[in-house]
Design a protein around this motif. Structure first.
Motif, short mmCIF file in Angstrom:
data_model
loop_
_atom_site.label_atom_id
_atom_site.label_comp_id
_atom_site.label_asym_id
_atom_site.label_seq_id
_atom_site.Cartn_x
_atom_site.Cartn_y
_atom_site.Cartn_z
N LYS A 1 14.12 -12.65 -0.30
CA LYS A 1 13.42 -13.90 -0.62
C LYS A 1 12.38 -13.68 -1.70
O LYS A 1 11.75 -14.60 -2.18
CB LYS A 1 12.72 -14.44 0.64
CG LYS A 1 13.72 -14.92 1.70
CD LYS A 1 12.98 -15.50 2.89
CE LYS A 1 13.96 -16.06 3.91
NZ LYS A 1 13.29 -16.29 5.22
N ASP A 2 12.23 -12.43 -2.03
CA ASP A 2 11.24 -12.06 -3.03
C ASP A 2 12.00 -11.78 -4.31
O ASP A 2 13.17 -11.44 -4.29
CB ASP A 2 10.53 -10.78 -2.56
CG ASP A 2 9.25 -10.54 -3.30
OD1 ASP A 2 8.46 -11.49 -3.44
OD2 ASP A 2 9.04 -9.38 -3.74
N ASP A 3 11.34 -11.93 -5.48
CA ASP A 3 12.10 -11.51 -6.67
C ASP A 3 11.30 -10.53 -7.51
O ASP A 3 11.39 -10.48 -8.71
CB ASP A 3 12.59 -12.72 -7.47
CG ASP A 3 11.43 -13.54 -8.00
OD1 ASP A 3 10.29 -13.29 -7.54
OD2 ASP A 3 11.66 -14.39 -8.86
N SER A 4 10.52 -9.70 -6.81
CA SER A 4 9.77 -8.66 -7.51
C SER A 4 10.70 -7.48 -7.86
O SER A 4 11.81 -7.38 -7.34
CB SER A 4 8.63 -8.16 -6.62
OG SER A 4 9.18 -7.58 -5.45
N GLU A 5 10.19 -6.61 -8.75
CA GLU A 5 10.95 -5.42 -9.14
C GLU A 5 11.28 -4.57 -7.93
O GLU A 5 12.41 -4.15 -7.72
CB GLU A 5 10.14 -4.57 -10.13
CG GLU A 5 10.14 -5.11 -11.54
CD GLU A 5 11.53 -5.17 -12.14
OE1 GLU A 5 12.24 -4.12 -12.07
OE2 GLU A 5 11.92 -6.24 -12.62
N ILE A 6 10.24 -4.31 -7.12
CA ILE A 6 10.42 -3.40 -5.99
C ILE A 6 11.45 -3.91 -5.00
O ILE A 6 12.27 -3.14 -4.48
CB ILE A 6 9.05 -3.11 -5.30
CG1 ILE A 6 9.23 -2.11 -4.12
CG2 ILE A 6 8.39 -4.37 -4.76
CD1 ILE A 6 9.42 -0.72 -4.55
N VAL B 1 15.56 -9.00 6.10
CA VAL B 1 14.96 -10.05 5.27
C VAL B 1 13.78 -9.45 4.52
O VAL B 1 12.89 -8.85 5.12
CB VAL B 1 14.45 -11.21 6.15
CG1 VAL B 1 13.95 -12.36 5.26
CG2 VAL B 1 15.54 -11.70 7.09
N ILE B 2 13.83 -9.59 3.21
CA ILE B 2 12.67 -9.17 2.42
C ILE B 2 11.85 -10.44 2.18
O ILE B 2 12.29 -11.34 1.46
CB ILE B 2 13.11 -8.54 1.08
CG1 ILE B 2 14.05 -7.34 1.36
CG2 ILE B 2 11.89 -8.09 0.27
CD1 ILE B 2 14.64 -6.71 0.13
N PRO B 3 10.68 -10.51 2.79
CA PRO B 3 9.93 -11.78 2.75
C PRO B 3 9.34 -12.04 1.37
O PRO B 3 9.15 -11.11 0.57
CB PRO B 3 8.83 -11.55 3.78
CG PRO B 3 8.66 -10.08 3.84
CD PRO B 3 9.99 -9.47 3.53
N LEU C 1 2.76 -6.61 4.33
CA LEU C 1 4.01 -7.36 4.47
C LEU C 1 5.20 -6.42 4.33
O LEU C 1 5.36 -5.74 3.32
CB LEU C 1 4.06 -8.45 3.38
CG LEU C 1 4.92 -9.68 3.70
CD1 LEU C 1 4.51 -10.33 5.02
CD2 LEU C 1 4.82 -10.67 2.55
N LYS C 2 6.01 -6.39 5.38
CA LYS C 2 7.14 -5.43 5.37
C LYS C 2 8.44 -6.18 5.50
O LYS C 2 8.49 -7.26 6.10
CB LYS C 2 7.00 -4.48 6.57
CG LYS C 2 5.85 -3.51 6.44
CD LYS C 2 6.41 -2.10 6.36
CE LYS C 2 5.40 -1.12 5.80
NZ LYS C 2 4.67 -0.38 6.85
N PRO C 3 9.57 -5.60 5.02
CA PRO C 3 10.87 -6.22 5.27
C PRO C 3 11.11 -6.31 6.77
O PRO C 3 10.76 -5.41 7.53
CB PRO C 3 11.86 -5.24 4.63
CG PRO C 3 11.07 -4.49 3.65
CD PRO C 3 9.69 -4.40 4.21
N GLU C 4 11.71 -7.41 7.15
CA GLU C 4 11.94 -7.65 8.57
C GLU C 4 13.39 -7.29 8.87
O GLU C 4 14.29 -7.59 8.09
CB GLU C 4 11.69 -9.13 8.85
CG GLU C 4 11.77 -9.49 10.31
CD GLU C 4 11.79 -11.02 10.47
OE1 GLU C 4 11.94 -11.47 11.61
OE2 GLU C 4 11.68 -11.74 9.44
N SER C 5 13.60 -6.64 10.01
CA SER C 5 14.96 -6.20 10.30
C SER C 5 15.39 -6.68 11.68
O SER C 5 14.67 -6.51 12.66
CB SER C 5 15.01 -4.67 10.21
OG SER C 5 16.02 -4.18 11.01
#
Ligand SMILES: Nc1ncnc2c1ncn2[C@@H]1O[C@H](COP(=O)(O)OP(=O)(O)OP(=O)(O)O)[C@@H](O)[C@H]1O
Ligand SMILES: [Mg+2]
Lengths: 312, 378
Positions: B55-60, B98-100, B113-117
């Motif tokens: 859901k994020d569109d950052s580089e990382i 889910v990458i928030p 904030l961490k990816p949710e699994s």
């Protein structure tokens, strides 16, 4: 009669040792020729030189009237050799062994099959044909060794001490077999250091020692050559020196020997010799366990000529 | 024919021992095959089916997606909670990640904030994907702290992290090809032992003095005897060659058969068999062995050559001294040729190795003849 073997002035040296020293003899067709000699006298060496298995320093060998040399494979094919040591394949069965050695001489398969059967029959190995030589008794393996040497029905068969370390029953078996082979037409050379055997089967005997001939002829001829005519033998626990001298004075006695509690009195000619000995013994009250008289043996021949016993 | 037959009758007596060496090679082949398949399976098991929803569109977050898709089978379907639960329940996927939104910003600052699994609580492996993500993120962060850019940090992680996934992939490819290669590399041990065990007993049996004399007395010309034995030895060597090549080829599968590589490999074994036979002839010219002697020599020569010549241990692991001695064994040149063939090296290198095996064989044979001649004179 046709001459099958002729050996002329054979000389064989092993380094310093002279194993055969100008040795000559000849064998006629149909003979059982005995080569008698003590251990190391050169019997095996003679056999090996005859067959060109050994090179020799001097002399010639003629077989079937032709000069023998290492390349005369045609001559070798007419001979059967039964060596002093058993030489068979432990990996092959009794039948396969005879078939292999016969096959070295006989190419035709049908003939060979028949010959192998004959050899099995002749040596009484029929019941053991599938067995491995490793599983045969000492006497049977000797018979196999013989079967391998005679299956191709050779004209000349050479036996080099085939009865060493064989029980008396098998020994008789082997000797009878050799006589039969001879009756069927084979000329035989038989080497041994057992004089009884040689005397029993050989038509002519050559006694050798240290690589040369001592004497030769039939057993009777050989015994006739010596002065000994009879031996009287006693088992005696104890005897005085004076009695030994006394015995020597009996008529016709030429030697008295006492060793290992055995008294041997040798006579040259004379009759009733044993009763003269008995007379002396009862007169001088000598105790004995057994007394018997014996005609001379080949051992006496050897003894008289060489001054030593045939058997050590 | 008589001698030819007798030769094989004696060989037959030693068949159990010869078959033992054939079965050793078979065992080695089976073990290699099973262990290769097992490790391939393990590797496959490491790769899971997962869904990543970014859901994020950052580089990382993009880099994380790339990383995950390298080590797992990733789809990026967007699903509802119920659909996700269903898929996890039926084990169609291991986890749903889910990458928030705002993950990229958080990563650069506090990292709260961490990816949710989402995964099945009853299947602890589900955790492992979580752990892989955390490890990766931590490593990237650490590299960045050292002053590397994001891109550089990610590259570094690719190199250092999860070596098993990358290295495995590469070696697995290499290993699959090399089942054939490794089986053929082991063959010399079986070939040499089998040839020694079959040829030596025959010659020592025939050379045994009393029997030899008896055969000589029968007036069999030596040339005829040698000729038949040579023919029998060649037939025997060919039979063993076919047996061992069949094992190697079956292990390699139908794909390898009659390819150029295969022909070279077969030629290599042929050269080796010739050399091994000549070695056996040399030994039987010099020594008169009984059964125990034969098995001792077979063991010493078979194992010695195999260790020194790189049959058991790859050549690159051999010490320098061992290598120098090893070069005098045909095994060394066989193994080298085998390596070259599977590396696709050019023909002249391979042919040189073939030639060297043959030269060693001929040299050994000549030594045997010379010793026999000298001894005969004495
Ligand atoms: N290969 C050899 N090298 C050296 N000397 C040998 C060799 N073979 C035999 N001799 C010697 O030659 C002599 C004759 O040996 P040969 O074997 O011919 O005797 P033999 O009469 O067959 O004895 P035996 O009854 O023990 O078999 C012996 O003194 C023996 O030591
Ligand atoms: Mg002898």
């Amino acid at each position: 009669m046709e001459e099958i073997v002729r050996v002329n002035n054979l000389v064989k040296r092993y380094k310093d040792l002279i194993a055969l020293d100008n040795f000559s003899f000849s064998i006629k067709k149909g003979e059982i020729f005995g080569l008698l000699g003590p251990n190391g006298s050169g019997k095996s060496t003679t056999i090996n030189c005859i067959l060109s298995l050994l090179t020799y320093d001097k002399g010639e060998v003629y077989l079937f009237g032709e000069k023998m040399n290492v390349n005369r494979n045609d001559i070798k094919k007419r001979i059967g050799l039964i060596g002093q040591n058993v030489a068979v394949f432990n990996e092959l069965s009794v039948y396969e062994n005879i078939d292999f050695f016969c096959g070295l001489y006989i190419n035709d398969k049908a003939t060979r099959r028949k010959y192998v059967e004959d050899a099995l029959e002749f040596t009484g190995l029929n019941d053991y044909r599938k067995k491995s030589p490793k599983k045969l008794s000492g006497g049977l393996i000797r018979r196999l060794n013989i079967a391998c040497g005679i299956a191709h029905k050779p004209e000349l068969i050479i036996f080099d001490e085939p009865t060493v370390a064989v029980d008396p029953q098998s020994r008789n078996n082997i000797l009878e077999g050799i006589k039969d082979l001879n009756k069927n037409g084979a000329t035989v050379i038989y080497t041994s250091h057992y004089m009884e055997e040689v005397e029993e089967i050989c038509s002519r005997i050559l006694i050798m020692d240290k690589g040369h001939e001592i004497c030769q002829g039939t057993a009777d001829e050989l015994k006739g050559q010596i002065k000994n005519t009879e031996n009287v033998i006693l088992n005696v626990k104890y005897i005085d020196e004076s009695d030994l001298e006394g015995l020597k004075k009996i008529h016709h006695v030429y030697s008295v020997k006492y060793a290992d509690k055995v008294l041997t009195i040798r006579f040259s000619g004379g009759k009733h010799n044993i009763s003269h000995v008995l007379d002396y013994i009862s007169e001088h009250s000598i105790n004995y366990e057994r007394i018997y008289s014996e005609l001379p043996t080949l051992n006496d021949v050897f003894l008289e000529i060489t001054g030593k016993e045939l058997r050590d | 024919m008589l001698l030819y037959k007798a030769f094989f009758k004696i060989v037959k007596k030693n068949l159990p021992m010869i078959l033992m060496y054939v079965s050793i090679i078979l065992m080695i082949t089976l073990i290699s095959k099973v262990s290769l398949e097992k490790s391939a399976e393990e590797r496959r098991a490491l790769k899971y089916d997962i869904i990543v929803e970014n859901k994020d569109d950052s580089e990382i977050s993009k880099e994380l997606c790339t990383y995950l898709s390298k080590i797992h089978n990733v789809t990026d379907k967007k699903l509802t909670r119920d659909q996700i639960k269903e898929k996890i329940f039926y084990e169609e996927i291991l986890s749903y990640i889910v990458i928030p939104k705002g993950f990229g910003d958080s990563f650069e600052t506090d990292g709260d904030l961490k990816p949710e699994s989402l995964y099945d609580e009853n299947m602890p492996v589900g955790m492992s994907v979580n752990m892989q993500i955390n490890t990766w993120l931590n490593s990237v962060k650490n590299y960045q702290k050292l002053g590397l850019s994001l891109k550089e940090s990610v590259e570094k992680c690719d190199e250092t992290l999860n070596p098993d996934s990358y290295v495995h992939l590469e070696t697995s490819k290499k290993n699959e090809k090399s089942l054939t290669e490794s089986v053929f590399n082991y063959l010399p041990y079986g070939i040499l032992s089998a040839i020694l065990l079959s040829i030596l007993p025959v010659f020592s049996s025939f050379n045994e003095e009393k029997k030899n004399q008896r055969i000589l007395a029968a007036g069999l010309p030596a040339t005829k005897r040698n000729l038949y034995f040579a023919l029998a030895s060649i037939s025997l060597a060919m039979i063993l060659l076919i047996v061992f090549d069949a094992i190697g080829s079956i292990a390699g599968g139908p794909e390898i058969m009659f390819t150029k590589t295969w022909w070279f490999v077969i030629l290599n074994t042929l050269c080796y068999v010739i050399c091994a036979s000549l070695l056996a002839l040399m030994i039987s010219n010099i020594f008169n062995l009984n059964n125990t002697g034969v098995s001792i020599v077979t063991n010493i020569v078979g194992l010695g050559f195999s260790f020194l010549g790189g049959t058991f241990v790859p050549l690159e692991y051999l010490g320098d001294e061992a290598k120098i001695i090893g070069k005098f064994t045909p095994n060394y040149w066989y193994s080298t040729a085998n390596d070259y063939i599977f590396q696709g090296k050019n023909m002249s290198n391979i042919l040189l190795c073939f030639g060297l095996q043959l030269i060693i064989g001929v040299a050994l044979f000549c030594v045997g003849l010379t010793v026999a001649k000298v001894r005969k004179k004495a």
